[in-house]
Design an enzyme around this catalytic site. Structure first.
Site, short mmCIF file in Angstrom:
data_model
loop_
_atom_site.label_atom_id
_atom_site.label_comp_id
_atom_site.label_asym_id
_atom_site.label_seq_id
_atom_site.Cartn_x
_atom_site.Cartn_y
_atom_site.Cartn_z
N HIS A 201 1.00 -2.00 1.01
CA HIS A 201 0.54 -2.65 -0.21
C HIS A 201 -0.47 -1.78 -0.94
O HIS A 201 -1.32 -1.14 -0.31
CB HIS A 201 -0.10 -4.00 0.15
CG HIS A 201 -0.74 -4.71 -1.01
ND1 HIS A 201 -0.02 -5.10 -2.12
CD2 HIS A 201 -2.03 -5.10 -1.23
CE1 HIS A 201 -0.84 -5.71 -2.96
NE2 HIS A 201 -2.05 -5.71 -2.46
N SER A 202 -0.37 -1.75 -2.26
CA SER A 202 -1.39 -1.14 -3.12
C SER A 202 -1.69 0.31 -2.72
O SER A 202 -0.79 1.15 -2.69
CB SER A 202 -2.65 -2.02 -3.10
OG SER A 202 -3.56 -1.64 -4.10
N PHE A 203 -2.95 0.62 -2.38
CA PHE A 203 -3.33 1.98 -1.98
C PHE A 203 -2.56 2.44 -0.75
O PHE A 203 -2.42 3.65 -0.52
CB PHE A 203 -4.83 2.04 -1.72
CG PHE A 203 -5.36 3.42 -1.48
CD1 PHE A 203 -5.57 4.29 -2.53
CD2 PHE A 203 -5.65 3.85 -0.20
CE1 PHE A 203 -6.06 5.58 -2.31
CE2 PHE A 203 -6.14 5.13 0.04
CZ PHE A 203 -6.34 6.00 -1.03
N GLY A 204 -2.05 1.50 0.03
CA GLY A 204 -1.24 1.85 1.18
C GLY A 204 -0.02 2.68 0.80
O GLY A 204 0.48 3.46 1.60
N GLY A 205 0.46 2.53 -0.44
CA GLY A 205 1.57 3.34 -0.89
C GLY A 205 1.24 4.82 -0.93
O GLY A 205 2.06 5.66 -0.55
#
Length: 307
Positions: A201-205
């Site tokens: 998710h989000s910055f995890g990308g």
């Protein structure tokens, strides 16, 4: 599942009660009823004062109790803490949650975004204002377990410890990228999984893209599906561009119905984008879950038939 309090989260639950709140059996945070001493019908109220600073401080202190409660729920779902860096004492290390991982056939790795969330959470605002199901990774974990997946839950924002009154970075996992790389090198790869899927998710990308660049050979061989929920990236790593675009889908916040295609200029250069079925960023993981699970399972079937 039921969310009755127990175990290691007892202190956090007690502190929540000091704020006048508790989670009910449905995992919803509710005001404690003065007569019964149990969660009632009233949801969390942010505005307790005319001072915005006081309201925010109250929210932050209450939110600080959420991680331990989620950690216990992860353990109740069969996951165990693994302290990293390996061999370091708990007070000088962080931890992730994993299933047994020995000889695993299918592995699902979950990576949250940046900010205050910790292992097992997507969005603490949804935990507080909606439910544990809405804001945590528990629904993904439970569905994946039923489908035969082993699990790795990362904890990429937990990067420091207070030692002798000073905040000190945890050596080797000082930031989200180093944390994820350590987990990949020392936990995921040694488990020798046959097939790996990722939900980030989000910055995890961005964390996933860095992993794909650093461990591109392993990714090409083992990682068959990458599901991104409203990530901070839109393009694939140059070193494995075609592969990455083939296995990745991006569920973006949008007013369009779930899975409706979200067009981009020069689409061949970008990760495929579809609607997460909700216009708000923090809702993307929860609202897109059914589609994400189907995407992963479809990719797995393709992998099996291709062998």
């Amino acid at each position: 599942m039921a969310y009755a309090p127990a175990g290691n989260s007892k202190q956090a639950i007690a502190r929540l009660r000091e704020f006048g709140y508790a989670f009910n059996e449905a995992g919803e945070l509710r005001r404690i009823d003065a007569y019964t001493g149990r969660p009632g019908d009233k949801p969390f109220i942010f505005e307790i004062s005319k001072s915005q600073a006081e309201n925010q401080a109250h929210y932050e202190k209450l939110a600080d109790q959420i991680p331990e409660i989620v950690y216990e729920l992860l353990e109740r779902n069969g996951l165990s803490r693994t302290y990293i860096p390996l061999g370091m004492p708990p007070d000088r290390s962080t931890f992730i949650f994993t299933s047994a991982l020995k000889g695993c056939k299918k592995l699902l790795v979950l990576i949250h975004g940046s900010g205050y969330v910790r292992a097992g959470q997507w969005a603490r605002s949804l935990v507080i204002n909606n439910s544990l199901d809405h804001g945590t990774q528990l629904p993904y974990i439970q569905r994946a377990q039923k489908l035969g997946y082993d699990i790795v839950v990362t904890n990429t924002n937990d990067n420091d410890r207070t030692i002798d009154g000073q905040s000190m970075p945890i050596k080797g996992v000082e930031n989200a990228h180093k944390h994820a790389a350590y987990v990949w090198k020392h936990i995921v790869m040694p488990a020798k999984p046959e097939s790996v899927a990722i939900v980030a998710h989000s910055f995890g990308g961005l964390v996933v893209r860095d992993l794909a660049e650093e461990y591109s050979d392993f990714f090409r061989e083992k990682v068959f599906a990458i599901a991104l929920t409203d990530p901070t990236i839109s393009t694939a790593p140059a070193c494995c561009k075609k592969y990455f675009l083939d296995v990745t889908c991006n569920w973006v916040s949008s007013n369009k119905p779930l899975d409706a295609e979200v067009a981009r200029a020069h689409a061949s250069e970008y990760i495929k984008c579809v609607s997460a079925g909700h216009p708000k960023h923090e809702w993307s993981s929860y609202s897109a879950m059914e589609s994400v699970i189907k995407f992963i399972e479809d990719k797995y079937e393709q992998r099996v038939h291709a062998k």
